[in-house]
Design a protein around this motif. Structure first.
Motif, mmCIF file in Angstrom:
data_model
loop_
_atom_site.group_PDB
_atom_site.id
_atom_site.type_symbol
_atom_site.label_atom_id
_atom_site.label_comp_id
_atom_site.label_asym_id
_atom_site.label_seq_id
_atom_site.Cartn_x
_atom_site.Cartn_y
_atom_site.Cartn_z
ATOM 1 N N ILE A 1 23.978 10.108 28.715
ATOM 2 C CA ILE A 1 23.582 10.265 27.307
ATOM 3 C C ILE A 1 22.783 11.552 27.043
ATOM 4 N N LEU B 1 31.762 8.339 16.810
ATOM 5 C CA LEU B 1 30.716 7.984 17.779
ATOM 6 C C LEU B 1 31.292 8.079 19.182
ATOM 7 N N VAL B 2 30.469 8.551 20.120
ATOM 8 C CA VAL B 2 30.822 8.369 21.530
ATOM 9 C C VAL B 2 29.684 7.588 22.189
ATOM 10 N N VAL C 1 19.304 8.115 20.633
ATOM 11 C CA VAL C 1 20.510 7.293 20.456
ATOM 12 C C VAL C 1 20.483 6.645 19.065
ATOM 13 N N VAL D 1 24.978 14.698 26.947
ATOM 14 C CA VAL D 1 25.939 14.656 25.828
ATOM 15 C C VAL D 1 25.220 14.840 24.507
ATOM 16 N N LYS D 2 24.058 14.224 24.400
ATOM 17 C CA LYS D 2 23.251 14.351 23.184
ATOM 18 C C LYS D 2 22.931 15.836 22.924
ATOM 19 N N VAL E 1 25.880 9.608 18.911
ATOM 20 C CA VAL E 1 25.866 9.169 20.309
ATOM 21 C C VAL E 1 25.283 7.754 20.369
ATOM 22 N N ALA F 1 32.416 16.314 25.744
ATOM 23 C CA ALA F 1 31.674 16.438 24.481
ATOM 24 C C ALA F 1 31.908 17.809 23.854
ATOM 25 N N LEU G 1 25.986 17.641 21.633
ATOM 26 C CA LEU G 1 26.436 17.222 20.301
ATOM 27 C C LEU G 1 25.377 17.394 19.207
ATOM 28 N N LYS H 1 33.499 18.209 20.204
ATOM 29 C CA LYS H 1 32.650 18.832 19.179
ATOM 30 C C LYS H 1 33.453 19.831 18.350
#
Ligand code: PEP
Length: 250
Positions: free
Chosen positions: A46, A38-39, A87, A49-50, A60, A23, A53, A27
């Motif tokens: 999640i 989107l990933v 999400v 990564v959230k 996400v 990520a 990002l 980024k």
């Protein structure tokens, strides 16, 4: 005007630690790109990564979601749980869910409607197997999955629906549909969306292609009139492959 939409489905790959690394690379590398990006990491990856990002141009998503809101559903993840993580998008009806876990159109349709009711964008995956294609049934199979997946969806909700056409024989095999063959199915899907809803919904709906999209074939696929983006599996796991796909137009 439909905006190009490139999504990466990480499938059951990347621990939280590995996801953070990827990520961070993405980024920086896709900041300011033209495409919507989107990933979709595994559920447990999640949150990390959230966090990486946050404030970036990368959304996400989740790869699946329960068809129930809560309760005795061991091993499932509810819409509220995904909402709570921030999400934005859920991928539903992926061919691996259909083939390995027996998800059918009615079951997927329940998830689609539940996800829409929680305000998620839904990427609904449809696509035929090799046997179905070789017996001339590609359009019929896609139509059944499209109509079944969208049963009872209101026209206004189509703004939150993305269709991913993923011929099963092209997923993870290195075999890509030719841009012409993919575009022909995409055009068919768009016509059917018009029949189900109206011309506006058909003109606006984003239809991604998925199946062995790589840096060296993305340009030719995206050049086609009805191909509006890509759902990328294997090549989304390495920034040196995913970044050139996302920035194919640079
Ligand atoms: C996918 O799983 O959605 C997919 C398209 O995989 P791959 O790009 O690896 O074919």
């Amino acid at each position: 005007m439909r905006r190009t939409y490139i999504a990466g489905n990480w499938k059951m790959n990347k621990t939280a630690t590995e996801g953070v690394e990827l990520a961070n690379e993405l980024k920086a590398a896709v900041a300011g790109c033209n495409a919507k990006v989107l990933v979709a990491p595994p559920f447990t990856t999640i949150p990390a990564v959230k966090e990486v990002l946050a404030g970036s141009n990368i959304l996400v998503g989740a790869q699946n979601m329960s068809d129930n809101e809560s309760g005795a559903h061991t091993g499932e993840i509810s819409p509220a749980m995904l909402k709570d993580l921030g999400v934005d998008v859920v991928i539903l009806g992926h061919s691996e869910r259909r083939a390995i876990y027996g998800e059918n159109d009615a079951f997927i349709n329940r998830k689609v409607k539940l996800a829409l009711s929680y305000g998620f964008e839904v990427i609904l995956c449809i696509g035929e197997t090799l046997e179905e294609r070789e017996s001339g049934k590609a359009e019929a199979v896609c139509l059944t999955q499209l109509v079944g997946g969208l049963e009872g969806v209101a026209k206004e909700d189509m703004a939150n629906i993305v269709i991913a056409y993923e011929p099963v024989w092209a997923i993870g095999t290195g075999k890509t549909a030719t841009p012409e063959d993919a575009d022909s199915i995409h055009a068919f899907i768009r016509k059917e969306v018009e029949k189900l809803f109206d011309k506006q919904a058909a003109d606006d709906v984003i239809i991604q292609y998925g199946g062995s999209v790589k840096p060296d074939n993305v340009k030719d696929l995206m050049a086609k009139e009805n191909i509006d983006g890509a759902l990328v599996g294997g090549a989304s796991l390495k920034s040196e492959l995913f970044v050139p796909i996302v920035t194919f137009d640079k």
